[in-house]
Design a protein around this motif. Structure first.
Motif, PDB file in Angstrom:
ATOM      1  N   UNK A 132      75.146  18.973 -25.733  1.00  0.00           N
ATOM      2  CA  UNK A 132      76.056  19.102 -26.870  1.00  0.00           C
ATOM      3  C   UNK A 132      75.797  20.414 -27.599  1.00  0.00           C
ATOM      4  N   UNK A 133      76.827  20.902 -28.264  1.00  0.00           N
ATOM      5  CA  UNK A 133      76.707  22.112 -29.076  1.00  0.00           C
ATOM      6  C   UNK A 133      77.435  21.913 -30.390  1.00  0.00           C
ATOM      7  N   UNK A 134      76.860  22.449 -31.452  1.00  0.00           N
ATOM      8  CA  UNK A 134      77.535  22.516 -32.747  1.00  0.00           C
ATOM      9  C   UNK A 134      78.234  23.864 -32.839  1.00  0.00           C
ATOM     10  N   UNK A 135      79.545  23.816 -33.049  1.00  0.00           N
ATOM     11  CA  UNK A 135      80.352  25.029 -33.178  1.00  0.00           C
ATOM     12  C   UNK A 135      80.684  25.277 -34.647  1.00  0.00           C
ATOM     13  N   UNK A 136      80.666  26.541 -35.041  1.00  0.00           N
ATOM     14  CA  UNK A 136      80.982  26.893 -36.425  1.00  0.00           C
ATOM     15  C   UNK A 136      81.892  28.113 -36.469  1.00  0.00           C
ATOM     16  N   UNK A 137      82.684  28.186 -37.529  1.00  0.00           N
ATOM     17  CA  UNK A 137      83.547  29.349 -37.712  1.00  0.00           C
ATOM     18  C   UNK A 137      82.742  30.567 -38.145  1.00  0.00           C
ATOM     19  N   UNK A 138      81.680  30.342 -38.912  1.00  0.00           N
ATOM     20  CA  UNK A 138      80.815  31.423 -39.386  1.00  0.00           C
ATOM     21  C   UNK A 138      79.435  31.280 -38.762  1.00  0.00           C
ATOM     22  N   UNK A 139      78.666  32.375 -38.654  1.00  0.00           N
ATOM     23  CA  UNK A 139      77.328  32.290 -38.050  1.00  0.00           C
ATOM     24  C   UNK A 139      76.422  31.311 -38.793  1.00  0.00           C
ATOM     25  N   UNK A 140      75.729  30.473 -38.020  1.00  0.00           N
ATOM     26  CA  UNK A 140      74.839  29.466 -38.590  1.00  0.00           C
ATOM     27  C   UNK A 140      73.796  29.117 -37.529  1.00  0.00           C
ATOM     28  N   UNK A 141      72.616  28.754 -37.949  1.00  0.00           N
ATOM     29  CA  UNK A 141      71.592  28.298 -37.004  1.00  0.00           C
ATOM     30  C   UNK A 141      71.195  29.373 -36.006  1.00  0.00           C
ATOM     31  N   UNK A 142      71.463  29.135 -34.734  1.00  0.00           N
ATOM     32  CA  UNK A 142      71.106  30.086 -33.682  1.00  0.00           C
ATOM     33  C   UNK A 142      71.910  31.379 -33.754  1.00  0.00           C
ATOM     34  N   UNK A 143      73.026  31.354 -34.460  1.00  0.00           N
ATOM     35  CA  UNK A 143      73.851  32.560 -34.683  1.00  0.00           C
ATOM     36  C   UNK A 143      74.253  33.227 -33.358  1.00  0.00           C
ATOM     37  N   UNK A 144      74.820  32.434 -32.471  1.00  0.00           N
ATOM     38  CA  UNK A 144      75.314  32.953 -31.200  1.00  0.00           C
ATOM     39  C   UNK A 144      76.827  33.093 -31.282  1.00  0.00           C
ATOM     40  N   UNK A 145      77.300  34.318 -31.205  1.00  0.00           N
ATOM     41  CA  UNK A 145      78.738  34.577 -31.263  1.00  0.00           C
ATOM     42  C   UNK A 145      79.347  34.459 -29.876  1.00  0.00           C
ATOM     43  N   UNK A 146      80.434  33.687 -29.771  1.00  0.00           N
ATOM     44  CA  UNK A 146      81.188  33.600 -28.528  1.00  0.00           C
ATOM     45  C   UNK A 146      82.191  34.750 -28.533  1.00  0.00           C
ATOM     46  N   UNK A 147      81.925  35.771 -27.753  1.00  0.00           N
ATOM     47  CA  UNK A 147      82.765  36.969 -27.745  1.00  0.00           C
ATOM     48  C   UNK A 147      84.002  36.808 -26.874  1.00  0.00           C
ATOM     49  N   UNK A 148      83.929  35.975 -25.838  1.00  0.00           N
ATOM     50  CA  UNK A 148      85.092  35.740 -24.980  1.00  0.00           C
ATOM     51  C   UNK A 148      84.886  34.439 -24.230  1.00  0.00           C
ATOM     52  N   UNK A 149      86.008  33.803 -23.889  1.00  0.00           N
ATOM     53  CA  UNK A 149      85.962  32.547 -23.141  1.00  0.00           C
ATOM     54  C   UNK A 149      87.094  32.554 -22.128  1.00  0.00           C
ATOM     55  N   UNK A 150      86.738  32.349 -20.867  1.00  0.00           N
ATOM     56  CA  UNK A 150      87.695  32.343 -19.769  1.00  0.00           C
ATOM     57  C   UNK A 150      87.859  30.924 -19.252  1.00  0.00           C
ATOM     58  N   UNK A 151      89.096  30.487 -19.067  1.00  0.00           N
ATOM     59  CA  UNK A 151      89.373  29.146 -18.559  1.00  0.00           C
ATOM     60  C   UNK A 151      90.676  29.214 -17.772  1.00  0.00           C
ATOM     61  N   UNK A 152      90.571  29.271 -16.449  1.00  0.00           N
ATOM     62  CA  UNK A 152      91.749  29.481 -15.601  1.00  0.00           C
ATOM     63  C   UNK A 152      91.775  28.509 -14.427  1.00  0.00           C
ATOM     64  N   UNK A 153      92.862  27.770 -14.285  1.00  0.00           N
ATOM     65  CA  UNK A 153      93.110  27.029 -13.059  1.00  0.00           C
ATOM     66  C   UNK A 153      93.399  28.028 -11.953  1.00  0.00           C
ATOM     67  N   UNK A 154      92.727  27.899 -10.815  1.00  0.00           N
ATOM     68  CA  UNK A 154      92.877  28.862  -9.722  1.00  0.00           C
ATOM     69  C   UNK A 154      93.043  28.150  -8.389  1.00  0.00           C
ATOM     70  N   UNK A 155      93.672  26.956  -8.407  1.00  0.00           N
ATOM     71  CA  UNK A 155      93.717  26.160  -7.194  1.00  0.00           C
ATOM     72  C   UNK A 155      95.092  25.899  -6.627  1.00  0.00           C
ATOM     73  N   UNK A 156      96.092  26.698  -7.021  1.00  0.00           N
ATOM     74  CA  UNK A 156      97.448  26.453  -6.520  1.00  0.00           C
ATOM     75  C   UNK A 156      97.482  26.543  -4.993  1.00  0.00           C
ATOM     76  N   UNK A 157      97.919  25.460  -4.347  1.00  0.00           N
ATOM     77  CA  UNK A 157      98.064  25.452  -2.902  1.00  0.00           C
ATOM     78  C   UNK A 157      96.775  25.305  -2.116  1.00  0.00           C
ATOM     79  N   UNK A 158      95.645  25.106  -2.816  1.00  0.00           N
ATOM     80  CA  UNK A 158      94.357  25.012  -2.131  1.00  0.00           C
ATOM     81  C   UNK A 158      93.916  23.556  -2.025  1.00  0.00           C
TER      82      UNK A 158
END
Length: 339
Positions: A180-206
């Motif tokens: 589990x992870x706690x997500x925040x809008x502002x830096x808190x705790x571990x202060x890890x910024x998510x700079x980018x997130x990729x999420x792509x379906x890539x299975x058409x026809x496979x």
């Protein structure tokens, strides 16, 4: 690729019972340590059911609630601070009520958005993606969870000699767990910024590369295995897809390979992870893996990796997490920076 502000304040994990080593499994299913090392490369794993008797030791909801409690404690928060809960799994305790609602109830949460997502290992990043969307519309703090109890689909009464090799591998490949992870809008705790997130379906026809069945009394005689994996397809497809994810994240952010400090590669098995890392051929970057010690825990894996990363992740450093789900082929990735 998502770039809206989001921060990881903490990570919590849960693994059931003591680790089960290859010698123990070998005695149950008639396989040798050498066979497990050759085909899988996993040393230990944890099971929510006794591998010898099938006795239920804990549920997925138990593991997810434990991981969530630990994440909240690590962030210095309690349930009243949470605005939403998202949970991803391929192996829910039941179709209804969904496991997300059960976990929310155990945590004492009420009157807030609760979502259950069905996915394989990419689900961990998909709930992060959904969490980013909720933060972007005004929520301040959320809880995202991923976990699987795959042992429910393994039959301890079967002899190893009666199980086809392509099925037998699953008995030593998978493990159970939650993160589990706690997500925040502002830096808190571990202060890890998510700079980018990729999420792509890539299975058409496979063709599908992995399957997990869910059956009722009316369709018990289908003859399909409860778990299946096309290992040849995984071996051929996952390494090049990992390279694609790596460069999509780097190019999208304008990061150079030299600016990267940590890599969290896909965690299919110990052997496969090593093949992927060799294929990526990145020098000077510290790898964070866990699958050889935990088994393939599906939705829990990225959280388990992140938990291992935390003690080594220093201010100003960058990390990439790469995930390939082979069920119907999904590419997912995460770019992180400690601030």
């Amino acid at each position: 690729m998502r770039t809206a502000p989001m921060h990881i304040a903490s990570i919590g994990t849960a693994l059931p019972g003591p680790p089960v080593d290859n010698t123990t499994l070998g005695k149950l299913f008639g396989v040798s340590d050498e066979w497990v090392d050759l085909f899988v490369g996993t040393r230990t794993r944890h099971f929510a059911r006794d591998p010898g008797t099938g006795e239920v030791l804990c549920s997925l909801a138990d593991l997810c609630a434990e991981a969530a409690d630990r994440a909240l404690a690590a962030a210095g928060l309690d349930a009243s601070d949470i605005d939403f809960l998202l949970l991803s799994t391929a192996t829910p305790d039941a179709l209804l009520p969904n496991t997300a609602s059960l976990v929310a109830d155990r945590l004492g949460l009420n009157y807030l958005p609760v979502y259950a997502l069905q996915a394989g290992c990419s689900g961990a990043l998909q709930v992060l993606d959904l969490g980013r969307s909720l933060l972007s519309v005004g929520h301040r703090t959320g809880l995202v969870i991923g976990g699987d109890v795959t042992s429910r689909h393994l039959d301890p009464s079967r002899s190893g000699s009666s199980i086809p090799t392509e099925e037998l591998v699953n008995y030593v490949l998978f493990g159970d767990g939650a993160g589990a992870a706690v997500l925040t809008a502002e830096p808190l705790g571990e202060r890890i910024a998510v700079r980018a997130l990729l999420n792509q379906f890539a299975g058409h026809g496979r063709p599908t590369g992995q399957g997990v069945e869910w059956r009722g009394p009316a369709d018990q005689e289908t003859g399909r295995p409860m778990l299946f994996e096309d290992y040849k397809a995984v071996e051929e497809s996952v390494p090049p897809m990992s390279v694609e994810i790596l460069w999509e994240l780097l190019d999208g952010l304008g990061w150079s390979l030299e600016s990267l400090d940590h890599l969290l590669p896909p965690q299919l098995s110990g052997r496969m992870t090593q093949r992927i890392v060799d294929h990526l051929a990145i020098d000077g970057v510290r790898e964070t893996s866990c699958v050889a010690d935990t088994g393939n825990t599906g939705n829990a894996l990225p959280f388990l990796q992140l938990h291992r990363l935390l003690p080594e992740f220093e201010t100003g450093q960058r990390a990439l997490a790469l995930v390939v789900e082979s069920s119907k082929w999904t590419k997912a990735g995460l770019a992180l920076e400690k601030i």
